[in-house]
Scaffold this motif. Sequence first.
Motif, mmCIF file in Angstrom:
data_model
loop_
_atom_site.group_PDB
_atom_site.id
_atom_site.type_symbol
_atom_site.label_atom_id
_atom_site.label_comp_id
_atom_site.label_asym_id
_atom_site.label_seq_id
_atom_site.Cartn_x
_atom_site.Cartn_y
_atom_site.Cartn_z
ATOM 1 N N UNK A 1 0.814 -1.216 0.000
ATOM 2 C CA UNK A 1 0.000 0.000 0.000
ATOM 3 C C UNK A 1 0.845 1.262 0.000
ATOM 4 N N UNK A 2 2.109 1.126 0.377
ATOM 5 C CA UNK A 2 2.995 2.272 0.558
ATOM 6 C C UNK A 2 4.343 1.937 -0.066
ATOM 7 N N UNK A 3 4.909 2.877 -0.807
ATOM 8 C CA UNK A 3 6.299 2.763 -1.236
ATOM 9 C C UNK A 3 7.126 3.604 -0.276
ATOM 10 N N UNK A 4 8.095 2.966 0.396
ATOM 11 C CA UNK A 4 8.804 3.627 1.481
ATOM 12 C C UNK A 4 10.314 3.621 1.323
ATOM 13 N N UNK A 5 10.890 4.593 0.605
ATOM 14 C CA UNK A 5 12.352 4.631 0.482
ATOM 15 C C UNK A 5 13.058 4.820 1.820
ATOM 16 N N UNK A 6 14.210 4.145 1.969
ATOM 17 C CA UNK A 6 15.167 4.384 3.051
ATOM 18 C C UNK A 6 16.406 4.965 2.382
ATOM 19 N N UNK A 7 16.828 6.147 2.766
ATOM 20 C CA UNK A 7 17.838 6.859 1.986
ATOM 21 C C UNK A 7 18.949 7.424 2.863
ATOM 22 N N UNK A 8 20.186 7.087 2.517
ATOM 23 C CA UNK A 8 21.387 7.662 3.115
ATOM 24 C C UNK A 8 22.351 7.926 1.961
ATOM 25 N N UNK A 9 22.459 9.167 1.536
ATOM 26 C CA UNK A 9 23.143 9.488 0.290
ATOM 27 C C UNK A 9 24.227 10.529 0.539
ATOM 28 N N UNK A 10 25.442 10.219 0.107
ATOM 29 C CA UNK A 10 26.553 11.163 0.177
ATOM 30 C C UNK A 10 26.815 11.722 -1.216
ATOM 31 N N UNK A 11 27.283 12.956 -1.269
ATOM 32 C CA UNK A 11 27.590 13.626 -2.530
ATOM 33 C C UNK A 11 28.743 14.581 -2.311
#
Length: 545
Positions: free
Chosen positions: A199-209
Amino acid sequence: MTKQPAKFGVNYWPAYAGPKMWRDFRPHEIELDLAALKVVGVDYLRAFLFWPDFMPTPDRVEPEMLGRLAQFLDLCSAADLKVHLSFLVGHMSGENWSPAWLPDPTRLYADPELLDIQARYLREVTARVGKHPALSAYVLSNEMPIYAGVGTKTTVGGWTERLCGVLAEVEPRLPVSLGDGAWYCLGDETGFSPEHVQDILGPHLYIAETDAGRQRAAYGLAVGTASALANGREVWLEEFGASQNTFGEAQIAEFAGQVATEARLQGASHVCWWCGFDFELTGDLPYVHHAFELRFGLLNADRTPKLSAAALREALTAPLPELPEVGLLVSSFLPERYPFSWDDRDFVKRALRNSYAALRNLGYLPRIVPEREFLAGTAQVPDILLVPSTQKLLAPTWGALAEHAGRVVYSYFHGPLDIHTGAWVPDAGAFFGALPHNRYGLSETAPTQLLVGDHSWPLPAHANALATTPLLLDARNLGDAELLGTDELGRPLWVRTGNRDLLLYPLEALAQSPDMVEPIYRVLLAGVGVPAQRTQSREPVAGDD
């Protein structure tokens, strides 16, 4: 009309115990934690059922733990906090924790006996607490691809259908997230897919740039991709955060507010910070070997708030600006693995992030348009569609871009590898309005400037000569192409063919900063509502006066 505020969540382990909370259950300490979280504006918790504690044998769900769970939910109700309950928690903070009876978690997706065990676990937990008023969502797992490994779409699809079916049978009132991290939004293959039951799309995000604008863009791209793939389902930024080990508190607060704002702009209705509290558990697993995990808290271990608490609360409740949209086409060669299609995803990701960041600086809101959805006609496509630094598209997509009713702004990418160079376009003469004359298998002299009338703009350089190879068109025989800009050697660099503005150099893939992309975008998009100054529509961030 501005978008509604997003719900503010934190992942919760108590400050005194971390993952040991269920075996060392202290209601009064938890009550103090919940009160402190409520004071700083938290709406909900993502709570975790540590699987080894809750299912010590394959045929037993521990009654004592279920009783403690019911008591915990009562405490959450008393504190006016909702709960997203995560069931299959075998991975946590840099350690995998299997029940003693489960030697091989990779079998969880497809083994019939293990599927029955997981179904029994969900049934017994929900039979005990499923109607509790504190519950507002279920989460099947915590980053299952890290715990059970990468599956196939078929095996993972069967797993999701079986377990979501159990929850629908016993407690259909609550929405279900898979807890997988939705890393397909970043182009990663895990076996999980937006097509699976959820029912839900749930990203988990840890992004370096290496650039702040590109970092913000990376988060926006991921959430925007989830929204584009959701088909009407909700999108939650289910987990993001930053550890205050060597990073400044004020800097983390600024980052948190910017990401939360970007997530809301891209359609996230819930934003959840990892995690509620710092810990003083240096001798405990997993912190003894993952010490940075001790300092992810929204609050300190003594329950005093950090600056990120106020920054998140403000970002999640402030009115959002109404921004004109520009579509950003994402080639299916990023998320999918076509056979014998070697490429360098770092260039693709940098192009998308630079493009997104430059659009945001110019006052636009990028709307993510996945290639497959564009071809199928199911994507929402704004009047302008950007296709930045693109070498590879599916064969029908080139024709669909040529026939697109809106405006297309495309930049050419020759490719960085020494095989199959050149854009993979089946009819270059029709698409570009003139026949190219690049030499096969050889690089060409890179341009250094874009010249339009009396004005010029510098172009980014790169050590890879193939990557910096422009598309060469004959200025004396442009056919259907209208010449709008050249390089310093007089070669065509910006042509217009029908509805298509074509930059013949991979500006976005090579730029070290979105600041180099922005002024050229201002020219390419001129006459279509570009704000005169980038500061006109920039959102205030922490530290602005």
